[in-house]
Design a protein around this motif. Structure first.
Motif, PDB file in Angstrom:
ATOM      1  N   LEU A 116       0.841  -1.102  -0.043  1.00 35.41           N
ATOM      2  CA  LEU A 116      -0.060   0.054  -0.043  1.00 35.41           C
ATOM      3  C   LEU A 116       0.872   1.384   0.091  1.00 35.41           C
ATOM      4  N   VAL A 117       1.137   1.829  -0.929  1.00 32.52           N
ATOM      5  CA  VAL A 117       2.197   2.923  -1.305  1.00 32.52           C
ATOM      6  C   VAL A 117       1.481   3.999  -0.662  1.00 32.52           C
ATOM      7  N   ALA A 118       0.225   4.533  -0.817  1.00 34.88           N
ATOM      8  CA  ALA A 118      -0.331   5.651  -0.193  1.00 34.88           C
ATOM      9  C   ALA A 118      -1.765   5.770  -0.460  1.00 34.88           C
ATOM     10  N   ILE A 119      -2.586   6.308   0.660  1.00 33.81           N
ATOM     11  CA  ILE A 119      -3.801   6.601   0.568  1.00 33.81           C
ATOM     12  C   ILE A 119      -4.141   8.331   0.141  1.00 33.81           C
ATOM     13  N   GLU A 120      -4.413   8.106  -0.956  1.00 31.90           N
ATOM     14  CA  GLU A 120      -4.697   9.486  -1.524  1.00 31.90           C
ATOM     15  C   GLU A 120      -5.929  10.306  -0.931  1.00 31.90           C
ATOM     16  N   GLU A 147     -29.926   4.701  12.316  1.00 33.20           N
ATOM     17  CA  GLU A 147     -30.983   4.112  12.592  1.00 33.20           C
ATOM     18  C   GLU A 147     -31.206   3.623  14.322  1.00 33.20           C
ATOM     19  N   LYS A 148     -31.900   4.665  14.805  1.00 35.48           N
ATOM     20  CA  LYS A 148     -32.064   4.523  16.199  1.00 35.48           C
ATOM     21  C   LYS A 148     -30.566   4.861  16.677  1.00 35.48           C
ATOM     22  N   THR A 149     -29.983   3.857  17.256  1.00 36.24           N
ATOM     23  CA  THR A 149     -28.555   4.246  17.758  1.00 36.24           C
ATOM     24  C   THR A 149     -27.482   3.636  17.133  1.00 36.24           C
ATOM     25  N   VAL A 150     -27.689   3.015  16.034  1.00 35.78           N
ATOM     26  CA  VAL A 150     -26.881   2.305  15.005  1.00 35.78           C
ATOM     27  C   VAL A 150     -26.322   3.045  14.161  1.00 35.78           C
ATOM     28  N   ALA A 151     -25.036   3.425  13.952  1.00 38.17           N
ATOM     29  CA  ALA A 151     -24.690   4.092  12.875  1.00 38.17           C
ATOM     30  C   ALA A 151     -23.855   3.344  11.824  1.00 38.17           C
ATOM     31  N   VAL A 152     -24.179   3.750  10.679  1.00 35.69           N
ATOM     32  CA  VAL A 152     -23.353   3.008   9.265  1.00 35.69           C
ATOM     33  C   VAL A 152     -22.854   4.216   8.572  1.00 35.69           C
ATOM     34  N   VAL A 153     -21.354   3.766   8.206  1.00 29.59           N
ATOM     35  CA  VAL A 153     -20.763   4.887   7.351  1.00 29.59           C
ATOM     36  C   VAL A 153     -19.782   4.089   6.417  1.00 29.59           C
ATOM     37  N   THR A 154     -20.056   4.809   5.168  1.00 31.00           N
ATOM     38  CA  THR A 154     -19.059   4.016   4.164  1.00 31.00           C
ATOM     39  C   THR A 154     -18.189   5.060   3.685  1.00 31.00           C
ATOM     40  N   VAL A 155     -17.171   4.526   3.743  1.00 27.40           N
ATOM     41  CA  VAL A 155     -15.751   5.406   3.550  1.00 27.40           C
ATOM     42  C   VAL A 155     -15.347   4.987   2.030  1.00 27.40           C
ATOM     43  N   ARG A 156     -15.033   6.011   1.194  1.00 30.45           N
ATOM     44  CA  ARG A 156     -14.256   5.902  -0.076  1.00 30.45           C
ATOM     45  C   ARG A 156     -13.082   6.044  -0.135  1.00 30.45           C
ATOM     46  N   PHE A 157     -12.273   5.135  -0.300  1.00 32.70           N
ATOM     47  CA  PHE A 157     -10.723   5.078  -0.284  1.00 32.70           C
ATOM     48  C   PHE A 157     -10.017   5.231  -1.862  1.00 32.70           C
ATOM     49  N   GLU A 158      -9.260   6.146  -1.881  1.00 32.77           N
ATOM     50  CA  GLU A 158      -8.459   5.983  -2.993  1.00 32.77           C
ATOM     51  C   GLU A 158      -7.023   6.043  -2.823  1.00 32.77           C
ATOM     52  N   ALA A 159      -6.474   4.848  -3.143  1.00 36.17           N
ATOM     53  CA  ALA A 159      -5.269   4.588  -2.709  1.00 36.17           C
ATOM     54  C   ALA A 159      -4.487   4.062  -4.061  1.00 36.17           C
ATOM     55  N   ASP A 160      -2.965   4.088  -3.939  1.00 42.91           N
ATOM     56  CA  ASP A 160      -2.263   3.670  -4.859  1.00 42.91           C
ATOM     57  C   ASP A 160      -1.482   2.418  -4.100  1.00 42.91           C
ATOM     58  N   ILE A 161      -1.587   1.308  -5.034  1.00 41.29           N
ATOM     59  CA  ILE A 161      -1.231  -0.157  -4.451  1.00 41.29           C
ATOM     60  C   ILE A 161      -0.322  -0.585  -5.728  1.00 41.29           C
ATOM     61  N   ALA A 162       0.866  -1.117  -4.949  1.00 36.88           N
ATOM     62  CA  ALA A 162       1.854  -1.951  -5.801  1.00 36.88           C
ATOM     63  C   ALA A 162       1.505  -3.350  -5.559  1.00 36.88           C
ATOM     64  N   ALA A 163       1.077  -4.159  -6.936  1.00 39.24           N
ATOM     65  CA  ALA A 163       0.561  -5.439  -6.572  1.00 39.24           C
ATOM     66  C   ALA A 163       1.472  -6.504  -7.262  1.00 39.24           C
ATOM     67  N   VAL A 164       1.794  -7.513  -6.542  1.00 41.26           N
ATOM     68  CA  VAL A 164       2.638  -8.723  -7.295  1.00 41.26           C
ATOM     69  C   VAL A 164       2.166  -9.947  -6.718  1.00 41.26           C
ATOM     70  N   THR A 165       1.863 -10.741  -7.781  1.00 41.86           N
ATOM     71  CA  THR A 165       1.523 -12.123  -7.619  1.00 41.86           C
ATOM     72  C   THR A 165       2.710 -13.218  -7.919  1.00 41.86           C
ATOM     73  N   ARG A 166       3.161 -13.898  -7.060  1.00 37.81           N
ATOM     74  CA  ARG A 166       4.136 -14.817  -7.107  1.00 37.81           C
ATOM     75  C   ARG A 166       3.470 -16.159  -7.219  1.00 37.81           C
ATOM     76  N   ASN A 167       4.398 -17.150  -7.791  1.00 31.28           N
ATOM     77  CA  ASN A 167       3.998 -18.731  -7.876  1.00 31.28           C
ATOM     78  C   ASN A 167       4.793 -19.350  -6.882  1.00 31.28           C
ATOM     79  N   LYS A 168       4.876 -20.701  -6.588  1.00 35.39           N
ATOM     80  CA  LYS A 168       5.518 -21.254  -5.706  1.00 35.39           C
ATOM     81  C   LYS A 168       7.045 -21.156  -5.649  1.00 35.39           C
ATOM     82  N   ALA A 169       7.453 -20.885  -6.833  1.00 31.83           N
ATOM     83  CA  ALA A 169       9.201 -20.752  -7.088  1.00 31.83           C
ATOM     84  C   ALA A 169       9.440 -19.430  -6.703  1.00 31.83           C
ATOM     85  N   GLY A 170       8.548 -18.593  -6.402  1.00 31.07           N
ATOM     86  CA  GLY A 170       8.769 -17.132  -6.126  1.00 31.07           C
ATOM     87  C   GLY A 170       8.957 -16.134  -7.368  1.00 31.07           C
ATOM     88  N   GLU A 171       8.329 -16.695  -8.449  1.00 31.01           N
ATOM     89  CA  GLU A 171       8.650 -15.929  -9.750  1.00 31.01           C
ATOM     90  C   GLU A 171       7.235 -14.950  -9.970  1.00 31.01           C
TER      91      GLU A 171
END
Length: 217
Positions: free
Chosen positions: A141-145, A155-179
């Motif tokens: 997670l590089v940054a949350i912009e 509703e009564k005493t229950v609050a529900v809040v939806t947050v919209r995140f804009e973030a920069d993510i560097a993503a890599v998937t590796r196999n068993k060999a680490g490739e």
């Protein structure tokens, strides 16, 4: 001489005022995160409290919530004097980082008490399938912009809040060999997520529960 003394007192007063404003710490500040996706340029974040600290209106230049969410946010503020928008968003960002990193590592035990059952199950199933296929995620997670309240409800005493995140993510998937089989750590991809949190304002527990995650289209 009297003028000099008066000026000195004025300077002292201004200095004390600046300290009271700038020197105050909330305890929920995050370490600055460098923009480059290069792992060597990353700053290791300090451990953050997983609690969702309830959100005051007062943002530092960015919009704290969308206008359509305003009436519900004000209703929550009226119902809970400890609710503080700025603090809530800092807590939400800390939770966003913590839950994502736990999911990427496949180590979700530490977030069980902060995530609703069906959300935890979805994360766990995806992590289990990934493990079955011999794949690992090497994400950063590089940054949350931006984090802004997109929706809210009370509703009564229950609050529900939806947050919209804009973030920069560097993503890599590796196999068993680490490739690397997908993604790149040198390029961060911008993501937009909608995470929904719930809390009973009448409860003594200050934590907010993550009850839904979605990607913004």
């Amino acid at each position: 001489m009297a003028v000099i003394v008066i000026l000195a007192l004025v300077a002292l007063f201004i200095g004390l005022r600046l300290y009271s404003v700038l020197g105050e710490r909330t305890g929920h500040e995050q370490q600055p995160i460098l923009k480059p996706a290069d792992p060597d340029a990353m700053v290791e974040p300090r451990a953050a409290s997983p609690s969702m600290v309830p959100p005051s209106i007062g943002d530092a230049g960015d919009m704290a919530y969308l206008p359509t969410a305003g009436p519900a946010v004000r209703a929550i503020l009226a119902a809970d004097s400890s609710f503080n928008v700025a603090h809530f968003l800092e807590g939400a960002k800390a939770a966003y980082r913590m839950v994502l990193e736990a999911y990427w590592k496949g180590e979700l035990d530490g977030v069980k008490s902060h995530v609703d059952g069906h959300v935890l199950e979805a994360f766990s199933d995806a992590a289990a399938q990934r493990k079955k296929e011999g794949l690992t995620l090497d994400n950063r997670l590089v940054a949350i912009e931006q984090a802004v309240i997109a929706e809210a409800a009370l509703e009564k005493t229950v609050a529900v809040v939806t947050v919209r995140f804009e973030a920069d993510i560097a993503a890599v998937t590796r196999n068993k060999a680490g490739e690397v089989v997908a993604g790149s750590l040198s390029d961060a991809v911008q993501t937009r997520d909608l995470w929904t949190f719930r809390r009973d304002l009448a409860a003594r527990d200050p934590n907010w529960l993550l009850i839904e995650t979605d990607e913004e289209e």
